[in-house]
Design an enzyme around this catalytic site. Structure first.
Site, PDB file in Angstrom:
ATOM      1  N   HIS A   1      13.198  -8.842  30.475  1.00 19.24           N
ATOM      2  CA  HIS A   1      14.582  -8.939  29.992  1.00 19.24           C
ATOM      3  C   HIS A   1      15.352  -7.630  30.122  1.00 19.24           C
ATOM      4  O   HIS A   1      16.582  -7.636  30.161  1.00 19.24           O
ATOM      5  CB  HIS A   1      14.607  -9.361  28.515  1.00 19.24           C
ATOM      6  CG  HIS A   1      14.251 -10.792  28.290  1.00 19.24           C
ATOM      7  ND1 HIS A   1      14.872 -11.823  28.948  1.00 19.24           N
ATOM      8  CD2 HIS A   1      13.340 -11.369  27.474  1.00 19.24           C
ATOM      9  CE1 HIS A   1      14.357 -12.972  28.538  1.00 19.24           C
ATOM     10  NE2 HIS A   1      13.421 -12.725  27.655  1.00 19.24           N
TER      11      HIS A   1
ATOM     12  N   HIS B   1      11.116 -10.014  22.004  1.00 21.83           N
ATOM     13  CA  HIS B   1      11.874 -10.579  23.123  1.00 21.83           C
ATOM     14  C   HIS B   1      11.176 -10.399  24.462  1.00 21.83           C
ATOM     15  O   HIS B   1      10.957 -11.370  25.173  1.00 21.83           O
ATOM     16  CB  HIS B   1      13.298 -10.015  23.161  1.00 21.83           C
ATOM     17  CG  HIS B   1      14.250 -10.835  23.994  1.00 21.83           C
ATOM     18  ND1 HIS B   1      14.327 -12.202  23.905  1.00 21.83           N
ATOM     19  CD2 HIS B   1      15.179 -10.468  24.919  1.00 21.83           C
ATOM     20  CE1 HIS B   1      15.256 -12.649  24.738  1.00 21.83           C
ATOM     21  NE2 HIS B   1      15.785 -11.629  25.372  1.00 21.83           N
TER      22      HIS B   1
END
Ligand SMILES: *[C@@H]1O[C@H](CO)[C@@H](O)[C@H](O)[C@H]1NC(C)=O
Length: 320
Positions: free
Chosen positions: A220, A246
């Site tokens: 990400h 994440h």
């Protein structure tokens, strides 16, 4: 690691945590440090997959290490339930991915959880609902809140509403934005509350926890919205650690322009092996693309951060 003061341990087990007051929008919880003033916690992220993808193995090691270090609580960096959060308070995923997985005696402590973007794909209010706490008293998930443990204060921030792309996918995933809109006001209230809470903090150490990355070499990468809006507040208030999930990895980034450590603990179940890219290798102090978790031990004099894999092997140790 010093063994905790038994009086506190018993009291802690009985009371769990205590809600003290709510200043502005941010609720505050108090964790008593051990007799020697130290505080120890585990950090896990991106985990709820009904035990699959090594979730059970990670949970087992967390229990062993949690018992050994006599942890005070557990921090979850979000993406608590895959793929789409909880459907409601009666979603069996709560049992299958949390209650029945983190069963080790070393994990019978208070959990403090934020929401991840996958949690926003389900019924957000369900995860925040006190009914879950009645089913398992360890559970506590709120959007943004504070845990004060005297020498260290933790500021939990709801990061998903900052990320533009979740709002800009007409055919993409559906997110539950109830109680978030209007978005601008949500951001400004939250950032103001965070800024004033950080300014008022008398803790020796300050830690901010969110789901999304600020700096990450993983799949990400950085989250530009947080770099623009959250990072300046963190920097202005001498925060020591920013902890996120994440990216499904374990990592530490430290840049020469600031003492803040950017720590990712997102290895609670499915990991993304193979992806790593960071422009300055000097700054990427540690990266592990398998599953695992992190421990943080805080005393008046120092912070120790250790990353473990699913076999309990230490991959990285940092202290200040
Ligand atoms: C579980 O962990 C082991 C050891 O790190 C790894 O070799 C294996 O691929 C993992 N399994 C899954 C499904 O991620």
């Amino acid at each position: 690691m010093a063994v905790g003061w038994n009086g506190h341990l018993v009291l802690g087990l009985v009371l769990g945590f205590s809600l003290v007051s709510s200043l502005g929008e941010l609720e505050r919880f108090v964790e008593s440090p051990k007799g020697d003033g130290s505080v120890t916690f585990l950090v896990i992220g991106d985990w709820g997959r009904r035990g699959n993808y090594n979730q059970t193995e990670v949970a087992h090691q967390m229990g062993i290490i949690g018992e050994k270090l006599d942890i005070d609580f557990v921090v979850s960096t979000g993406d608590n339930f895959y793929e789409d959060g909880l459907t409601g308070v009666d979603d069996p995923a709560f049992q299958e991915s949390f209650v029945n997985i983190y069963t080790h005696p070393g994990l019978q402590k208070q959990w403090y959880s934020v929401l991840g973007n996958h949690d926003y794909r389900g019924d957000v209010e369900a995860q925040l609902n006190p009914t879950l706490r009645k089913m398992d008293s360890r559970w506590l998930c709120l959007r943004s809140f504070i845990v004060n443990a005297k020498i260290v204060e933790l500021f939990f921030v709801d990061t998903t509403p900052f990320v533009d792309k979740y709002f800009a996918e007409p055919k993409g995933d559906v997110h539950d934005w109830s109680n978030v809109l209007p978005r601008k006001r949500y951001h400004s209230n939250l950032l103001e509350d965070l800024d004033s809470a950080l300014k008022e903090s008398r803790a020796k150490w300050k830690i901010v926890v969110g789901h999304h990355t600020i700096k990450s070499a993983g799949e990400h990468g950085n989250t530009p919205e947080l770099v623009a809006q959250l990072l300046p507040i963190i920097q202005a208030n001498n925060v020591d650690l920013y902890i996120n999930g994440h990216d499904h990895c374990l990592q530490r980034i430290s840049t020469s322009d600031s003492p803040i450590q950017f720590l990712t603990s997102g290895g609670g179940s499915k990991a993304w092996r193979g992806h790593v890219s960071w422009p300055n290798p000097e700054e990427l102090k540690f990266y592990y693309d398998g599953q695992g978790f992190m421990t943080v031990q805080v005393t008046e004099a120092q912070i120790d951060v250790v990353f473990y894999d699913i076999e309990g092997q230490v991959h990285h140790h940092w202290s200040v």
